[in-house]
Design a protein around this motif. Sequence first.
Motif, PDB file in Angstrom:
ATOM      1  N   GLU A 170       9.730  -0.879  -4.858  1.00 33.67           N
ATOM      2  CA  GLU A 170       8.756  -1.374  -3.886  1.00 33.67           C
ATOM      3  C   GLU A 170       7.817  -2.423  -4.465  1.00 33.67           C
ATOM      4  O   GLU A 170       7.194  -3.168  -3.708  1.00 33.67           O
TER       5      GLU A 170
ATOM      6  N   THR B 256       5.466   3.988  -4.147  1.00 33.08           N
ATOM      7  CA  THR B 256       5.709   5.109  -5.055  1.00 33.08           C
ATOM      8  C   THR B 256       6.892   4.883  -5.987  1.00 33.08           C
ATOM      9  O   THR B 256       7.065   5.638  -6.943  1.00 33.08           O
TER      10      THR B 256
ATOM     11  N   ALA C  88       0.845  -1.195   0.000  1.00 37.44           N
ATOM     12  CA  ALA C  88       0.000   0.000   0.000  1.00 37.44           C
ATOM     13  C   ALA C  88       0.882   1.247   0.000  1.00 37.44           C
ATOM     14  O   ALA C  88       1.885   1.315   0.704  1.00 37.44           O
ATOM     15  N   GLY C  89       0.511   2.206  -0.833  1.00 36.71           N
ATOM     16  CA  GLY C  89       1.231   3.471  -0.862  1.00 36.71           C
ATOM     17  C   GLY C  89       2.568   3.425  -1.568  1.00 36.71           C
ATOM     18  O   GLY C  89       3.379   4.348  -1.411  1.00 36.71           O
TER      19      GLY C  89
END
Length: 275
Positions: free
Chosen positions: A160, A156, A153-154
Amino acid sequence: MPVRARDVMTRRLATVQAEDTVDAAAQRMLRTGFSALPVVRGVDRLVGIVSLVDVLRHREDGGPGEAAVGTIMTTDVLTMSPATGAAVVAHRLRTYGELRVMPIVERGMLVGVVTRSDLLRGPRERPGLLTRLLGRAPLPDPTPPRRPRERPAGATTVGEVMTRGDLVTARADTPCSEAVKLLLDHRFSLLPVVDAAGALIGVVSEADLLRDPLAGDRSAPPTTLRAAMTRSPTTVRPDTPLDEARRLVTERGFRVLPVTEGTRLVGVLSRSDLV
């Protein structure tokens, strides 16, 4: 006897309805491991094709996940009949670079699809008379789909969400036949080619290994990846912003992007990682 589309096509189909939501279509593509799916209405009447790139472009434009697949699908779909020669299908898939799924339609009904992987795999056992009379052959897809990985989640940056560790790679002296097996066994569309130190020196795709019988090229096909691979491929870094990587995919049509630190391969980023 010439090989026909019916001899190589995938008969057990994953499809979506035009009324399904974009989010539902994206999840179905991730679960089945396909980057594009036929869109049907009723009992397998083909009305379009939707791809992960269509989903990514829709989201880039701020479109809602609840929108209907019919609003983003491609409706001008090239189709072929089961009797079409496999050589003609291969030629069309190479001619139209973005196209990876050829719907096979008989009497207005979708009966199968041919992908580049199907052509690399070659003819399967022909279905018996009873199976043909009853409709689709109950053949499983030859390779189980990959399970989608959970996206943090999240996230950028590319680092990741990319696939890292235990990467499937090849060497320049890898035989093309072995590279085909790797692509089929893992349901990949592209393999990074590295040297002994792990530096990326090229990539090889299904298209690189799929010879076009109608192209008029009478030269001997390459035997190793040294002659077949694409050198100096476009890459991204672990710190590349996801928005930048997404633009590369949606604007330039990349299916897989190698991720490098300097020249060393550290991961790969696929369309499904961005959805």
